[in-house]
Design a protein around this motif. Structure first.
Motif, mmCIF file in Angstrom:
data_model
loop_
_atom_site.group_PDB
_atom_site.id
_atom_site.type_symbol
_atom_site.label_atom_id
_atom_site.label_comp_id
_atom_site.label_asym_id
_atom_site.label_seq_id
_atom_site.Cartn_x
_atom_site.Cartn_y
_atom_site.Cartn_z
ATOM 1 N N GLN A 68 23.635 10.482 5.193
ATOM 2 C CA GLN A 68 22.851 10.902 6.373
ATOM 3 C C GLN A 68 22.933 12.435 6.505
ATOM 4 N N GLN A 69 24.138 12.950 6.300
ATOM 5 C CA GLN A 69 24.383 14.392 6.371
ATOM 6 C C GLN A 69 23.621 15.115 5.249
ATOM 7 N N LEU A 70 23.654 14.500 4.071
ATOM 8 C CA LEU A 70 22.982 15.088 2.904
ATOM 9 C C LEU A 70 21.458 15.116 3.115
ATOM 10 N N LEU A 71 20.950 14.103 3.821
ATOM 11 C CA LEU A 71 19.513 14.047 4.095
ATOM 12 C C LEU A 71 19.102 15.232 4.980
ATOM 13 N N ILE A 72 19.909 15.468 6.019
ATOM 14 C CA ILE A 72 19.603 16.586 6.935
ATOM 15 C C ILE A 72 19.608 17.902 6.149
ATOM 16 N N GLN A 73 20.653 18.085 5.320
ATOM 17 C CA GLN A 73 20.762 19.315 4.517
ATOM 18 C C GLN A 73 19.578 19.444 3.555
ATOM 19 N N SER A 74 19.175 18.327 2.928
ATOM 20 C CA SER A 74 18.066 18.363 1.963
ATOM 21 C C SER A 74 16.776 18.802 2.633
ATOM 22 N N TYR A 75 16.494 18.193 3.782
ATOM 23 C CA TYR A 75 15.285 18.587 4.524
ATOM 24 C C TYR A 75 15.349 20.080 4.862
#
Length: 331
Positions: A68-75
């Motif tokens: 979930q954290q990685l998704l935010i960073q990716s966006y």
């Protein structure tokens, strides 16, 4: 694979994709593969593809919280601030729901996403959360500057901004003087005296080239307060007779400042009840602040929650509630 060993993350991701596309993987391994592909694209700095694969991982029931954290960073790193902000907010709200404190980093990221999109309301919301959970002086300063520069902010509320700054220990040297003068103009010498004494105690007043002027203001405030105390009975009688309640509200507030909350608070409430106020939201804001100063926190929060108005009154009421919850000087 050889690709990963050689540090070619994008190539490795493609190799993993091919394995996945064969459809021969057991279901248990499939999610692991999707997660690995997402991680490899992230390593390869292909953040758009990383986001796509993380979303697939989450859709297929993947539960690793790090994703979930990685998704935010990716966006965020791919420049998709709208989705980064949405994902960050969802994550923060889930933490709040679970009774956890959202991390400072998550909240800062939310604030940055709003800034990047020039979303002023979203930015203010993120700053309010930062102040609520991580009350640092910088965050408070940002919030208070923002409320004053908002379109429609009423100049008459500068004294209220100073009150809040004083409560959170953020009043600057020159502002002690300005606040005291505004309190005197508002007919609140008890408040002016309090502010000046605090200024002297903190070392902000009483030294330097302005010391003489500061002393004169101190003398004036004390003189006005002495006169106020003398004519208190007469003032009360006049305020009671007055058609609109503002005189009662102001007199009650002054009494609370004098340390006579038992007498002052009912007076403010009576003034508000008269219901002939030019600015009822101001009166409720001041009632809430007076209740806080008298140590009646729960009642104060109820009153402050009822304050409306888009001239800064409702914002300030919300900030007082934040201040009451994070009492203690911010770091």
């Amino acid at each position: 694979s050889i690709e990963t060993a050689m540090g070619n993350s994008a190539g490795a991701a493609r190799a993993y994709e091919q394995v996945l596309e064969t459809g021969k993987l057991p279901a248990a391994d499939q999610t692991k593969f999707v997660m690995a592909i997402a991680g490899l694209y992230y390593q390869a700095k292909d953040y758009g593809k990383a986001a796509t694969w993380i979303n697939r991982y989450l859709k297929e029931g993947g539960t690793d919280p790090k994703m979930q954290q990685l998704l935010i960073q990716s966006y965020y790193l791919s420049g998709d601030y709208a989705n980064a902000g949405k994902a960050a907010l969802a994550n923060i709200q889930a933490q709040e729901k679970a009774g956890q404190t959202p991390s400072e980093e998550d909240l800062q990221l939310l604030a940055n996403c709003a800034l990047k999109q020039n979303d002023k309301a979203g930015y203010a919301q993120a700053m309010e959360k930062l102040v609520a959970y991580h009350p640092k002086k910088d965050y408070w300063a940002d919030l208070l500057n923002r409320v004053q520069s908002k379109p429609g902010f009423a100049d008459r509320l500068y004294l209220d901004v100073y009150r809040l700054k004083l409560a959170i220990g953020q009043l600057k040297t020159a502002e002690y003087m300005e606040m005291a003068q505004l309190s005197l103009q508002a007919g609140l010498p008890a408040e002016a005296v309090k502010v000046i004494e605090q200024g002297y105690k903190s070392g902000a007043l009483g030294t330097g080239p302005e010391a003489e002027r500061q002393k004169r203001l101190r003398d004036l405030a004390n003189k006005n307060l002495a006169e106020d105390k003398k004519s208190m009975a007469q003032n009360e009688a006049e305020a009671g007779k007055s058609k609109d309640g503002i005189a009662l509200v102001n007199l009650g507030f002054e009494l609370v400042m004098m340390g006579e909350a038992d007498k002052g608070l009912p007076m403010i409430a009576e003034g508000i009840k008269k219901d002939n106020l030019k600015r009822p939201e101001d009166a409720k804001l001041h009632y809430g602040v007076a209740l806080l100063m008298a140590g009646k926190k729960n009642e104060a929060v109820q009153v402050l929650k009822s304050v409306q108005g888009n001239d800064g009154t409702a914002d300030l009421a919300r900030y007082w509630i934040l201040q009451s919850k994070s009492s203690g000087q911010p770091s």
